[in-house]
Design a protein around this motif. Structure first.
Motif, PDB file in Angstrom:
ATOM      1  N   GLY A 104      39.045  49.273  16.493  1.00 52.14           N
ATOM      2  CA  GLY A 104      39.382  50.698  16.537  1.00 52.14           C
ATOM      3  C   GLY A 104      38.972  51.404  17.803  1.00 52.14           C
ATOM      4  N   ARG A 105      38.385  50.740  18.737  1.00 53.01           N
ATOM      5  CA  ARG A 105      37.921  51.399  19.960  1.00 53.01           C
ATOM      6  C   ARG A 105      38.902  51.163  21.088  1.00 53.01           C
ATOM      7  NH1 ARG A 105      31.761  50.002  21.005  1.00 53.01           N
ATOM      8  NH2 ARG A 105      32.122  51.621  22.563  1.00 53.01           N
ATOM      9  N   SER A 106      39.107  52.179  21.893  1.00 54.71           N
ATOM     10  CA  SER A 106      40.024  52.086  23.028  1.00 54.71           C
ATOM     11  C   SER A 106      39.262  51.611  24.258  1.00 54.71           C
ATOM     12  CB  SER A 106      40.655  53.458  23.296  1.00 54.71           C
ATOM     13  OG  SER A 106      41.457  53.409  24.443  1.00 54.71           O
ATOM     14  N   GLN A 107      39.885  50.722  25.032  1.00 52.29           N
ATOM     15  CA  GLN A 107      39.277  50.225  26.269  1.00 52.29           C
ATOM     16  C   GLN A 107      40.149  50.597  27.455  1.00 52.29           C
ATOM     17  OE1 GLN A 107      38.296  46.072  26.155  1.00 52.29           O
ATOM     18  NE2 GLN A 107      37.725  46.115  24.010  1.00 52.29           N
ATOM     19  N   LYS A 108      39.514  50.990  28.527  1.00 51.44           N
ATOM     20  CA  LYS A 108      40.244  51.325  29.755  1.00 51.44           C
ATOM     21  C   LYS A 108      39.984  50.228  30.778  1.00 51.44           C
ATOM     22  CE  LYS A 108      39.818  56.322  29.014  1.00 51.44           C
ATOM     23  NZ  LYS A 108      41.217  56.520  28.644  1.00 51.44           N
ATOM     24  N   ILE A 109      41.068  49.662  31.310  1.00 49.60           N
ATOM     25  CA  ILE A 109      40.960  48.571  32.278  1.00 49.60           C
ATOM     26  C   ILE A 109      41.739  48.946  33.527  1.00 49.60           C
ATOM     27  CG2 ILE A 109      41.415  46.123  32.694  1.00 49.60           C
ATOM     28  CD1 ILE A 109      41.368  45.712  29.674  1.00 49.60           C
ATOM     29  N   MET A 110      41.112  48.798  34.682  1.00 51.84           N
ATOM     30  CA  MET A 110      41.779  49.098  35.936  1.00 51.84           C
ATOM     31  C   MET A 110      42.780  47.997  36.284  1.00 51.84           C
ATOM     32  SD  MET A 110      40.671  52.022  36.991  1.00 51.84           S
ATOM     33  CE  MET A 110      40.548  52.477  35.244  1.00 51.84           C
ATOM     34  N   ILE A 111      43.934  48.394  36.830  1.00 52.28           N
ATOM     35  CA  ILE A 111      44.935  47.446  37.303  1.00 52.28           C
ATOM     36  C   ILE A 111      44.786  47.340  38.817  1.00 52.28           C
ATOM     37  CG2 ILE A 111      47.375  46.820  37.323  1.00 52.28           C
ATOM     38  CD1 ILE A 111      47.806  48.891  35.117  1.00 52.28           C
ATOM     39  N   GLU A 112      44.597  46.116  39.320  1.00 51.39           N
ATOM     40  CA  GLU A 112      44.431  45.907  40.753  1.00 51.39           C
ATOM     41  C   GLU A 112      45.464  44.917  41.267  1.00 51.39           C
ATOM     42  OE1 GLU A 112      40.473  44.805  41.736  1.00 51.39           O
ATOM     43  OE2 GLU A 112      39.594  46.706  41.077  1.00 51.39           O
ATOM     44  N   ALA A 113      45.931  45.150  42.489  1.00 52.10           N
ATOM     45  CA  ALA A 113      46.862  44.232  43.156  1.00 52.10           C
ATOM     46  C   ALA A 113      46.661  44.360  44.653  1.00 52.10           C
ATOM     47  CB  ALA A 113      48.311  44.552  42.797  1.00 52.10           C
ATOM     48  N   GLY A 114      46.595  43.230  45.336  1.00 57.18           N
ATOM     49  CA  GLY A 114      46.407  43.248  46.783  1.00 57.18           C
ATOM     50  C   GLY A 114      45.126  43.918  47.209  1.00 57.18           C
ATOM     51  N   GLY A 115      44.102  43.900  46.330  1.00 61.90           N
ATOM     52  CA  GLY A 115      42.812  44.490  46.669  1.00 61.90           C
ATOM     53  C   GLY A 115      42.718  45.975  46.425  1.00 61.90           C
ATOM     54  N   ALA A 116      43.772  46.618  45.889  1.00 57.86           N
ATOM     55  CA  ALA A 116      43.772  48.053  45.662  1.00 57.86           C
ATOM     56  C   ALA A 116      44.073  48.355  44.191  1.00 57.86           C
ATOM     57  CB  ALA A 116      44.802  48.737  46.550  1.00 57.86           C
ATOM     58  N   ARG A 117      43.519  49.446  43.689  1.00 54.82           N
ATOM     59  CA  ARG A 117      43.798  49.865  42.324  1.00 54.82           C
ATOM     60  C   ARG A 117      45.152  50.582  42.279  1.00 54.82           C
ATOM     61  NH1 ARG A 117      38.060  52.016  39.684  1.00 54.82           N
ATOM     62  NH2 ARG A 117      36.973  50.003  39.869  1.00 54.82           N
ATOM     63  N   ILE A 118      45.995  50.129  41.345  1.00 54.77           N
ATOM     64  CA  ILE A 118      47.345  50.703  41.271  1.00 54.77           C
ATOM     65  C   ILE A 118      47.615  51.361  39.928  1.00 54.77           C
ATOM     66  CG2 ILE A 118      48.252  49.012  42.906  1.00 54.77           C
ATOM     67  CD1 ILE A 118      49.546  47.590  40.497  1.00 54.77           C
ATOM     68  N   GLY A 119      46.613  51.422  39.053  1.00 57.23           N
ATOM     69  CA  GLY A 119      46.835  52.065  37.772  1.00 57.23           C
ATOM     70  C   GLY A 119      45.759  51.722  36.770  1.00 57.23           C
ATOM     71  N   GLN A 120      46.063  52.014  35.502  1.00 58.30           N
ATOM     72  CA  GLN A 120      45.091  51.831  34.430  1.00 58.30           C
ATOM     73  C   GLN A 120      45.795  51.420  33.153  1.00 58.30           C
ATOM     74  OE1 GLN A 120      41.888  54.853  33.902  1.00 58.30           O
ATOM     75  NE2 GLN A 120      42.722  55.122  31.836  1.00 58.30           N
TER      76      GLN A 120
END
Length: 336
Positions: free
Chosen positions: A279-295
């Motif tokens: 029931g808990r929400s997790q936030k994970i960073m999306i990375e590509a080419g060494g840079a964060r591009i979303g969540q």
């Protein structure tokens, strides 16, 4: 197939028709054979193979630190076949590559051929002092030496993906101003695939220790582990599970039992992150080419919610970054 014969094949065949890529190959990777993909790099190697060779003692060479292979991890057991071959032929049939170091303590620095250097050194110390190291001398800078060493290392099965990742991480900062895209263009690999190898270096030693050997930590496992490791709550659970797995690995080794496979280690680490998280929400960073591009917001009830920020990446590169996150969601669902 030997290195020399592969070079000759590449030069004789030229570009070849595309063939199917393995199922675990990332999307966007060119559908070409190994030979055609590495043809440009082999051109440099072929030029060196034709040069006259010299014979020298391994003690005359220092080891260039820019090579991916960890010299300290080499052993008689690991190199037994190579040792026997060099002993039978009274030398290494395929030359190593060295460059002169006139101001250094030793006159040469080994660029390519770490395993051959170790094997001849071992033979010299074990009843075969007359066997010498066959070498060719090249006058190249560090960046060119790195590319040539990388060509050779990609032919080897006994160098780990983690060793490659550490080597790539050091090289991108040393030779390419920290820009992975620039490095990928020089190595003729996709930016996303390069990022996958460098991403392995983010896995802490506390997690790596769960694997029986660094050789078992494949880049495809990094795709599954990294999105979870980047969440501090998950990392703590994985480290606890990894400690138990590492203890079990040691126990099995002492009893001469089969080690826990890399695939099973990954499954157990991933499963550990799902415990007590209902029931808990997790936030994970999306990375590509060494840079964060979303969540990614991951909720057991609603599934995955993706938020992408504006970026210059291609669709294939974005999909490559998203794929391991989706795969992890599937693994967790299957494990419930």
């Amino acid at each position: 197939m030997s290195r020399r014969s592969m070079i000759e094949e590449a030069l004789a065949a030229g570009p070849t028709e595309p063939t199917a890529v393995p199922q675990d190959a990332p999307r966007g990777e060119p559908r070409t054979t190994f030979t055609s993909k590495r043809l440009d790099g082999f051109g440099e190697s072929a030029r060196m193979v034709k040069k006259p060779s010299i014979r020298l003692k391994p003690s005359e060479c220092s080891i260039w630190p820019g090579n991916a292979r960890d010299y300290a991890l080499l052993s008689e057991v690991r190199l037994r076949t190579l040792i026997d071959s060099i002993q039978a032929e009274n030398g290494n049939r395929i030359p190593v590559v060295v460059r002169r170091t006139p101001k250094a303590e030793r006159p040469y620095e080994l660029i390519i051929g770490t395993r051959r250097h170790w094997a001849v050194s071992w033979l010299n110390a074990n009843h075969y002092p007359d066997i010498e190291l066959v070498a060719i001398i090249e006058d190249i800078d560090d960046e060119a030496a790195f590319r040539l060493a990388d060509i050779e290392n990609r032919e080897r099965e006994d160098i780990s993906d983690l060793e490659r990742g550490l080597n790539y991480k050091a090289a991108v900062n040393a030779y390419y101003d920290g820009v992975q895209r620039k490095m990928a263009e020089r190595l003729k690999v996709s930016t996303s695939n390069l990022a996958r190898y460098i991403g392995l270096t983010e896995i802490p030693q506390s997690i790596v220790s769960a694997f029986n050997s660094p050789m078992d930590l494949h880049v495809r496992y990094g795709d599954k582990l990294l999105p979870l490791i980047r969440n501090p709550a998950n990392l703590a659970k994985m480290e606890e599970a990894a400690a138990h797995i590492a203890s079990e690995q040691s126990f099995r080794q002492s009893g001469d039992e089969e080690p826990i496979s890399g695939a099973e280690v990954v499954a157990r680490l991933v499963k550990a992150t799902s415990i007590f998280s209902r029931g808990r929400s997790q936030k994970i960073m999306i990375e590509a080419g060494g840079a964060r591009i979303g969540q990614v917001d991951q909720d057991r009830g609603r599934g995955l919610t993706l938020t992408l920020t504006p970026n210059d990446l291609s669709t294939d590169e974005i999909l490559d970054a998203l794929r391991p996150l989706i795969e992890n969601a599937r693994i967790k669902k299957a494990g419930r």
